[in-house]
Design a protein around this motif. Structure first.
Motif, PDB file in Angstrom:
ATOM      1  N   THR A   1     153.694  36.906 -18.138  1.00  0.00           N
ATOM      2  CA  THR A   1     154.061  35.496 -17.662  1.00  0.00           C
ATOM      3  C   THR A   1     155.632  35.725 -17.134  1.00  0.00           C
ATOM      4  OG1 THR A   1     152.909  34.475 -19.573  1.00  0.00           O
ATOM      5  CG2 THR A   1     154.712  33.435 -18.598  1.00  0.00           C
ATOM      6  N   GLN A   2     156.494  36.515 -17.590  1.00  0.00           N
ATOM      7  CA  GLN A   2     157.771  36.599 -16.806  1.00  0.00           C
ATOM      8  C   GLN A   2     157.593  37.243 -15.584  1.00  0.00           C
ATOM      9  OE1 GLN A   2     159.924  38.809 -19.715  1.00  0.00           O
ATOM     10  NE2 GLN A   2     160.024  37.087 -21.246  1.00  0.00           N
ATOM     11  N   ILE A   3     156.699  38.115 -15.512  1.00  0.00           N
ATOM     12  CA  ILE A   3     156.672  38.901 -14.032  1.00  0.00           C
ATOM     13  C   ILE A   3     156.128  38.011 -12.804  1.00  0.00           C
ATOM     14  CG2 ILE A   3     155.306  40.737 -12.878  1.00  0.00           C
ATOM     15  CD1 ILE A   3     155.503  42.421 -15.592  1.00  0.00           C
ATOM     16  N   LEU A   4     155.221  37.220 -13.324  1.00  0.00           N
ATOM     17  CA  LEU A   4     154.474  36.251 -12.216  1.00  0.00           C
ATOM     18  C   LEU A   4     155.402  35.327 -11.882  1.00  0.00           C
ATOM     19  CD1 LEU A   4     150.896  35.892 -13.946  1.00  0.00           C
ATOM     20  CD2 LEU A   4     151.594  37.246 -11.846  1.00  0.00           C
ATOM     21  N   ALA A   5     156.319  34.702 -12.893  1.00  0.00           N
ATOM     22  CA  ALA A   5     157.114  33.486 -12.673  1.00  0.00           C
ATOM     23  C   ALA A   5     158.300  33.947 -11.894  1.00  0.00           C
ATOM     24  CB  ALA A   5     157.371  32.775 -13.990  1.00  0.00           C
ATOM     25  N   ARG A   6     159.073  34.801 -12.541  1.00  0.00           N
ATOM     26  CA  ARG A   6     160.466  35.150 -11.963  1.00  0.00           C
ATOM     27  C   ARG A   6     160.487  36.191 -11.104  1.00  0.00           C
ATOM     28  NH1 ARG A   6     163.458  37.709 -17.522  1.00  0.00           N
ATOM     29  NH2 ARG A   6     162.378  39.607 -17.706  1.00  0.00           N
ATOM     30  N   GLU A   7     159.261  37.330 -11.076  1.00  0.00           N
ATOM     31  CA  GLU A   7     159.476  38.327  -9.833  1.00  0.00           C
ATOM     32  C   GLU A   7     158.532  38.142  -8.747  1.00  0.00           C
ATOM     33  OE1 GLU A   7     158.883  42.018 -11.869  1.00  0.00           O
ATOM     34  OE2 GLU A   7     160.280  41.703 -13.459  1.00  0.00           O
ATOM     35  N   MET A   8     157.445  37.255  -8.998  1.00  0.00           N
ATOM     36  CA  MET A   8     156.469  37.135  -7.864  1.00  0.00           C
ATOM     37  C   MET A   8     156.570  35.713  -7.211  1.00  0.00           C
ATOM     38  SD  MET A   8     153.720  40.060  -8.918  1.00  0.00           S
ATOM     39  CE  MET A   8     153.196  40.436  -7.436  1.00  0.00           C
ATOM     40  N   GLY A   9     157.154  34.671  -8.062  1.00  0.00           N
ATOM     41  CA  GLY A   9     157.117  33.368  -7.741  1.00  0.00           C
ATOM     42  C   GLY A   9     155.641  32.448  -7.754  1.00  0.00           C
TER      43      GLY A   9
ATOM     44  N   GLU B   1     156.796  53.241 -12.986  1.00  0.00           N
ATOM     45  CA  GLU B   1     155.356  53.203 -12.227  1.00  0.00           C
ATOM     46  C   GLU B   1     154.652  52.291 -12.679  1.00  0.00           C
ATOM     47  OE1 GLU B   1     152.334  54.491 -10.212  1.00  0.00           O
ATOM     48  OE2 GLU B   1     154.274  55.213  -9.936  1.00  0.00           O
ATOM     49  N   GLY B   2     154.788  51.629 -13.966  1.00  0.00           N
ATOM     50  CA  GLY B   2     154.132  50.467 -14.357  1.00  0.00           C
ATOM     51  C   GLY B   2     154.328  49.317 -13.666  1.00  0.00           C
ATOM     52  N   THR B   3     155.450  49.213 -12.918  1.00  0.00           N
ATOM     53  CA  THR B   3     155.511  47.939 -12.022  1.00  0.00           C
ATOM     54  C   THR B   3     154.777  48.157 -10.953  1.00  0.00           C
ATOM     55  OG1 THR B   3     157.409  49.066 -10.719  1.00  0.00           O
ATOM     56  CG2 THR B   3     158.278  48.039 -12.822  1.00  0.00           C
ATOM     57  N   ASN B   4     154.575  49.302 -10.351  1.00  0.00           N
ATOM     58  CA  ASN B   4     153.676  49.106  -9.095  1.00  0.00           C
ATOM     59  C   ASN B   4     152.391  49.045  -9.454  1.00  0.00           C
ATOM     60  OD1 ASN B   4     155.961  50.260  -7.823  1.00  0.00           O
ATOM     61  ND2 ASN B   4     155.544  52.222  -8.165  1.00  0.00           N
ATOM     62  N   GLN B   5     151.753  49.622 -10.705  1.00  0.00           N
ATOM     63  CA  GLN B   5     150.558  49.215 -11.154  1.00  0.00           C
ATOM     64  C   GLN B   5     150.440  47.678 -11.396  1.00  0.00           C
ATOM     65  OE1 GLN B   5     148.123  51.439 -11.230  1.00  0.00           O
ATOM     66  NE2 GLN B   5     149.260  53.162 -10.963  1.00  0.00           N
ATOM     67  N   ILE B   6     151.093  47.110 -12.047  1.00  0.00           N
ATOM     68  CA  ILE B   6     151.131  45.674 -12.380  1.00  0.00           C
ATOM     69  C   ILE B   6     151.125  44.944 -10.789  1.00  0.00           C
ATOM     70  CG2 ILE B   6     152.412  43.567 -13.483  1.00  0.00           C
ATOM     71  CD1 ILE B   6     153.170  45.538 -15.503  1.00  0.00           C
ATOM     72  N   ALA B   7     152.039  45.113 -10.007  1.00  0.00           N
ATOM     73  CA  ALA B   7     151.877  44.553  -8.684  1.00  0.00           C
ATOM     74  C   ALA B   7     150.702  44.748  -7.912  1.00  0.00           C
ATOM     75  CB  ALA B   7     153.148  45.124  -7.577  1.00  0.00           C
ATOM     76  N   ASP B   8     150.026  45.988  -7.964  1.00  0.00           N
ATOM     77  CA  ASP B   8     148.758  45.921  -7.335  1.00  0.00           C
ATOM     78  C   ASP B   8     147.536  44.901  -8.100  1.00  0.00           C
ATOM     79  OD1 ASP B   8     149.318  47.815  -5.524  1.00  0.00           O
ATOM     80  OD2 ASP B   8     148.699  49.449  -6.741  1.00  0.00           O
ATOM     81  N   LEU B   9     147.785  45.137  -9.522  1.00  0.00           N
ATOM     82  CA  LEU B   9     146.620  44.277 -10.259  1.00  0.00           C
ATOM     83  C   LEU B   9     146.886  42.840  -9.861  1.00  0.00           C
ATOM     84  CD1 LEU B   9     144.503  44.035 -12.608  1.00  0.00           C
ATOM     85  CD2 LEU B   9     146.572  43.515 -14.227  1.00  0.00           C
ATOM     86  N   VAL B  10     147.918  42.326  -9.842  1.00  0.00           N
ATOM     87  CA  VAL B  10     148.336  41.053  -9.653  1.00  0.00           C
ATOM     88  C   VAL B  10     147.674  40.791  -8.166  1.00  0.00           C
ATOM     89  CG1 VAL B  10     150.059  38.938  -9.094  1.00  0.00           C
ATOM     90  CG2 VAL B  10     150.371  40.752 -11.013  1.00  0.00           C
ATOM     91  N   TYR B  11     148.318  41.421  -7.019  1.00  0.00           N
ATOM     92  CA  TYR B  11     147.874  41.016  -5.691  1.00  0.00           C
ATOM     93  C   TYR B  11     146.263  41.129  -5.523  1.00  0.00           C
ATOM     94  CZ  TYR B  11     147.650  41.278  -0.605  1.00  0.00           C
ATOM     95  OH  TYR B  11     147.394  41.047   0.706  1.00  0.00           O
ATOM     96  N   ASN B  12     145.727  42.169  -5.935  1.00  0.00           N
ATOM     97  CA  ASN B  12     144.347  42.383  -5.775  1.00  0.00           C
ATOM     98  C   ASN B  12     143.400  41.199  -6.468  1.00  0.00           C
ATOM     99  OD1 ASN B  12     144.469  44.809  -4.257  1.00  0.00           O
ATOM    100  ND2 ASN B  12     144.455  46.202  -6.032  1.00  0.00           N
ATOM    101  N   SER B  13     144.077  41.032  -7.785  1.00  0.00           N
ATOM    102  CA  SER B  13     143.471  39.745  -8.591  1.00  0.00           C
ATOM    103  C   SER B  13     143.380  38.592  -7.525  1.00  0.00           C
ATOM    104  CB  SER B  13     143.954  39.487  -9.831  1.00  0.00           C
ATOM    105  OG  SER B  13     143.907  40.408 -10.665  1.00  0.00           O
TER     106      SER B  13
END
Length: 508
Positions: free
Chosen positions: A316-324, A413-425
């Protein structure tokens, strides 16, 4: 205890077995009837284990019910002691076998007289706690037992290690990417000049527990498992406790700063700001990607988040404050720790949902109609029915969420995996529409994407044909809005005219 065809957190004995089977040279005896003995199959399948799962079932059958369990349980314990030569045997009942109200502690005491290994009864209330709570309690019980045992024998060393060191507590088998996370945490601690003193329970032996007081601090990356053990060590030996999960760019930096403070309070004088800056700018691609044009296209899109406390709060925090990204609602099934979750997600989402009722979550997703879901395997099933893409971020999970490749969710490295998951989703939600446009496959017939298997409304052939013309990625939403309009207006059958009227009513 409740009967359900789906539970987010399993029964208590699953948690105990997860902890016991995570240790090396520890064997578990499960006192249970046939039907409760699925843990071995589940673990070997999901974890793709090469070795046999160290769990034996002491079956409760009609002979046991007639004659009593004591001899059978004691025989199973002594037999496994002779065959496997473990350091510890953990005995656990299940909810079903607990109904017998047997004195299992007495069984353990009798078996201990004949075994060379230690024997413990899992001290959890199988009626009142779930898998995660039981796992947390079982780990604490084992840690307490061996620290007290070492103290009695005079083998307990409390002097701190010469160099800064850490205990990492809570990584277990069947956890969501736990083995990969532990590997990433070991690397991160090494980069910070911190030695990993003990990591429990995954891959550890019980004799390592006596070394816990030698560390400079405890790190508990998952709120669900490890806190009770860490709190016990903190109370008894004064070890500081860091509980911030290093998940996402900002939380990872926060965790490192907390570690910095803990070490400096003990006179170390470290400064990790340059390390944080370098890792954020050059190792973590997520920080750069969040400002790229690709990620900018996600700004303002709606998402919902659901899972265990640790992963749902962090996502929730990553989506809201890091990816808008606009989080419509965030939720967790960890009802016993609801206050912490509300505090963590406050200000990052419009609504908070705390429940372990999967039907309520399915309905909430259908009503919100987000662009993407981030949840468990159950939410993935819901997303398929609603034609909404879902990124799995938390247990319970399917075998596909136990990847053979390296996919941590913690650290940089986890930040990269999460960013991929979010974008691809988000982007993969357009695939059906693009394939239809470019003739990649035959256009589907009407897709029913409702949570109910039946419907009280009929569609005329002309209306079905009209619905098929709607792009695939919004077809489910149009269908639901039309059916909602028809019910409100009392139309038993949906015609083309009703579809147009529904369209005008919602201003589409």
């Amino acid at each position: 205890m409740k009967l359900a065809y789906w539970m987010y957190a399993g029964p208590a004995h699953i948690g105990t077995l997860r902890v016991a089977s995570s240790f090396r040279r520890v064997h578990a005896i499960m006192h249970a009837p046939l039907g409760d003995d699925y843990f071995n199959v589940m673990r070997s399948m999901l974890e793709r284990e090469r070795n046999f799962t160290p769990v034996t079932t002491s079956i409760v059958d009609r002979h046991v019910l007639a004659q009593g369990s004591q001899e059978k349980v004691v025989d199973n314990i002594t037999r496994k002691d002779e065959e496997e030569h473990p350091d510890l045997i953990v005995l656990t009942p299940t909810c079903t076998s607990s109904i017998l109200q047997e004195d299992l502690q007495n069984f353990v005491e009798r078996a201990t007289e004949q075994t060379r290994c230690d024997v413990l009864l899992a001290d959890v209330n199988h009626y009142r706690v779930n898998e995660l709570e039981a796992a947390d309690r079982t780990l604490e019980q084992i840690v307490r037992f061996y620290l007290q045992k070492a103290a009695k024998k005079g083998n307990l060393i409390t002097q701190k290690t010469a160099q800064p060191s850490v205990n990492i507590l809570g990584s277990t088998t069947l956890g969501f990417h736990n083995q990969h996370d532990l590997r990433e945490l070991r690397k991160l601690m090494g980069d910070l000049g911190i030695h990993v003193n003990v990591a429990l329970p995954e891959g550890a032996t019980v004799d390592q527990i006596a070394r816990l007081p030698q560390a400079w601090f405890n790190l508990v990356p998952y709120r669900e498992i490890g806190r009770l053990a860490a709190q016990y060590v903190q109370t008894e030996f004064g070890l500081p406790l860091v509980t911030t999960a290093p998940m996402g760019v900002m939380a990872t930096a926060q965790c490192i700063r907390e570690i910095q403070q803990v070490l400096n309070d003990q006179g170390q004088g470290v400064d990790y700001e340059a390390f944080i800056d370098e890792q954020t700018r050059f190792i973590s691609q997520a920080a750069w990607f969040s400002r790229s044009i690709d990620c900018q296209n996600l700004t303002g899109k709606k998402a919902v988040v659901f899972g265990d406390n640790t992963h749902a709060a962090a996502m929730t925090q990553i989506l809201a404050r890091e990816m808008g990204i606009h989080v419509v609602w965030a939720g967790t099934y960890c009802t016993s720790d609801a206050d912490w979750f509300r505090e963590q997600v406050s200000g990052y989402c419009d609504e908070v949902i705390i429940t372990d009722d999967h039907t309520r979550i399915g309905d909430a997703i259908a009503q919100a109609e987000p662009s993407a879901i981030f949840g468990t395997q159950m939410e993935r099933h819901v997303g398929k029915r609603l034609n909404i893409p879902c990124g799995v971020i938390s247990a319970p999970v399917h075998i596909q969420n136990f990847p053979l490749g390296y996919r941590p969710f913690l650290g940089y490295e986890g930040t990269n995996q999460i960013a991929d998951l979010v974008y691809n989703s988000f982007t993969l939600g357009m695939e059906d529409h693009l394939l239809e446009i470019f003739g990649g496959h035959d256009t589907k017939e009407v897709i029913t994407k409702t949570l109910s298997a039946d419907t009280d409304l009929g569609w005329t052939p002309e209306a079905q044909k009209e619905l098929n013309k709607v792009p695939g990625f919004v077809r489910g939403k149009v269908k639901r809005n039309t059916e909602k309009f028809a019910r409100e207006q009392g139309f038993p059958t949906i015609t083309v005219e009703v579809m147009y009227a529904a369209k005008e009513a919602v201003g589409a």
